[in-house]
Write a protein that holds these residues in place. Structure first.
Motif, PDB file in Angstrom:
ATOM      1  N   ASN A   1       0.822  -1.355   0.080  1.00  0.00           N
ATOM      2  CA  ASN A   1      -0.035   0.035   0.260  1.00  0.00           C
ATOM      3  C   ASN A   1       0.907   1.281  -0.134  1.00  0.00           C
ATOM      4  N   PHE A   2       0.627   2.049  -0.723  1.00  0.00           N
ATOM      5  CA  PHE A   2       1.259   3.380  -1.295  1.00  0.00           C
ATOM      6  C   PHE A   2       0.336   4.532  -0.831  1.00  0.00           C
TER       7      PHE A   2
ATOM      8  N   VAL B   1       4.754   3.618   2.684  1.00  0.00           N
ATOM      9  CA  VAL B   1       4.694   1.932   1.830  1.00  0.00           C
ATOM     10  C   VAL B   1       4.600   1.500   3.226  1.00  0.00           C
ATOM     11  N   ILE B   2       3.364   0.417   3.069  1.00  0.00           N
ATOM     12  CA  ILE B   2       3.437  -0.459   3.329  1.00  0.00           C
ATOM     13  C   ILE B   2       3.504  -1.840   2.430  1.00  0.00           C
ATOM     14  N   ALA B   3       4.059  -3.083   3.627  1.00  0.00           N
ATOM     15  CA  ALA B   3       4.002  -3.972   2.492  1.00  0.00           C
ATOM     16  C   ALA B   3       3.755  -5.258   3.773  1.00  0.00           C
TER      17      ALA B   3
ATOM     18  N   ILE C   1      -2.602   4.079  -3.488  1.00  0.00           N
ATOM     19  CA  ILE C   1      -2.620   2.779  -4.572  1.00  0.00           C
ATOM     20  C   ILE C   1      -2.043   1.904  -3.474  1.00  0.00           C
ATOM     21  N   ASN C   2      -3.062   0.896  -3.793  1.00  0.00           N
ATOM     22  CA  ASN C   2      -3.126  -0.524  -3.397  1.00  0.00           C
ATOM     23  C   ASN C   2      -2.694  -1.497  -3.942  1.00  0.00           C
ATOM     24  N   GLN C   3      -2.034  -2.110  -4.181  1.00  0.00           N
ATOM     25  CA  GLN C   3      -1.082  -3.634  -5.117  1.00  0.00           C
ATOM     26  C   GLN C   3      -1.548  -4.181  -4.137  1.00  0.00           C
TER      27      GLN C   3
END
Length: 293
Positions: free
Chosen positions: A73-74, A111-113, A86-88
């Motif tokens: 998630n950006f 940024v959260i991964a 932006i969610n990937q």
């Protein structure tokens, strides 16, 4: 007949003009994005520490982020205003890379991964939550970035945000045990990316299914600092979630990027409980605190 034809053509032209002026809008997090004029490119270049031994990846040399996390998630902020989100998820095109258009200026990039069941909610850099407050192995980046008139490319190095508690049983659990419940206090399920620590006092609950012969169970928290302690109640449940046996672990030390591991006989009588401590090195996380009980 000609009047009707001219009216139809005028309507079509107006509709085309209106459609061409619309910009992308994704869910509740809108992004004003002109894909033909993107000037900012963001790419995850690596992680400070890769996940532990048997979790999604086998070697430190591996750089494929799809082996580390399933969601990224950006979010970009201009002051208190979120300007892009932006969610990937794993399988998306360009997973781990982002291109967008931004005006020149300074922004806060978060940024959260992670491996959660849905996107993280980044209300602000200081308040980040996860679906149902359930945590997984989580990495983060938070810093100011400056975009100039010509555009910029940013290669990011993410850091691990969580601590892990791992319970290892010496014996096979009885067949009637179908689930293990962890109830723990002292940590946080909400994250502040500006400090790198948890920011609320949470009461966390995780209920894990038990597979045949399983002896290892793991849960996560965001520590408040590097000397945080948890109180953890571990309960064995049957198929109807009726409690069968319980153990309480007090003053459990947790730190970011550290595994605190308790190993022992879960069903052994409490009179034989041991509180010995030893520190061992861990190949992937910074270190593992190992206790025998």
């Amino acid at each position: 007949m000609k009047k009707h034809k001219h009216l139809w053509l005028a309507t079509a032209l107006l509709l085309a003009l209106f459609t061409s002026c619309e910009k992308a809008n994704i869910g509740n997090d809108s992004i004003d994005e002109e894909t033909s004029n993107n000037n900012v490119f963001i790419r995850i270049a690596g992680f400070e520490q890769i996940p532990f031994d048997n979790y999604r990846i086998a070697t430190k040399a591996q750089q494929d982020i799809t082996k580390l996390c399933s969601r990224i998630n950006f979010s970009l902020f201009n002051g208190d205003t979120k300007v892009s989100a932006i969610n990937q998820k794993e399988g998306d095109n360009d997973f781990g890379t982002v291109s967008l258009h931004l005006d020149a200026g300074t922004y806060k990039l978060v940024v959260i991964a992670h491996n959660g069941t849905g996107a993280a909610t980044i209300s602000s850099p200081q308040k980040i939550t996860f679906p149902n407050n359930k945590l997984s192995d989580t990495f983060y980046y938070c810093s100011d970035i400056t975009v100039d008139a010509k555009g910029n490319t940013f290669d990011l190095q993410l850091k691990r945000a969580v601590a892990m508690f791992r319970l290892v049983t010496n014996e096979a659990l009885p067949s009637e045990v179908k689930k293990i419940k962890f109830y723990y206090t002292g940590g946080s399920s909400t994250f502040d990316a500006t400090t790198g620590y948890g920011c609320v006092n949470s009461k966390q609950t995780e209920i894990l299914n038990v597979s045949n012969g399983q002896k290892q169970f793991e849960v996560y928290t965001f520590p408040h600092d590097e000397s945080d302690e948890l109180k953890i109640t571990v309960t064995a449940l049957d198929a109807n979630e009726t409690a069968l046996h319980e153990r309480i672990f007090e003053n459990v030390p947790v730190q970011r990027n550290m595994i605190t591991q308790y190993t022992g006989s879960f069903y052994e009588s409490i009179e034989n409980f041991a509180n010995s401590f030893k520190m061992t090195a861990d190949g992937d996380w910074t270190k593992t605190n190992s206790y025998e009980y």
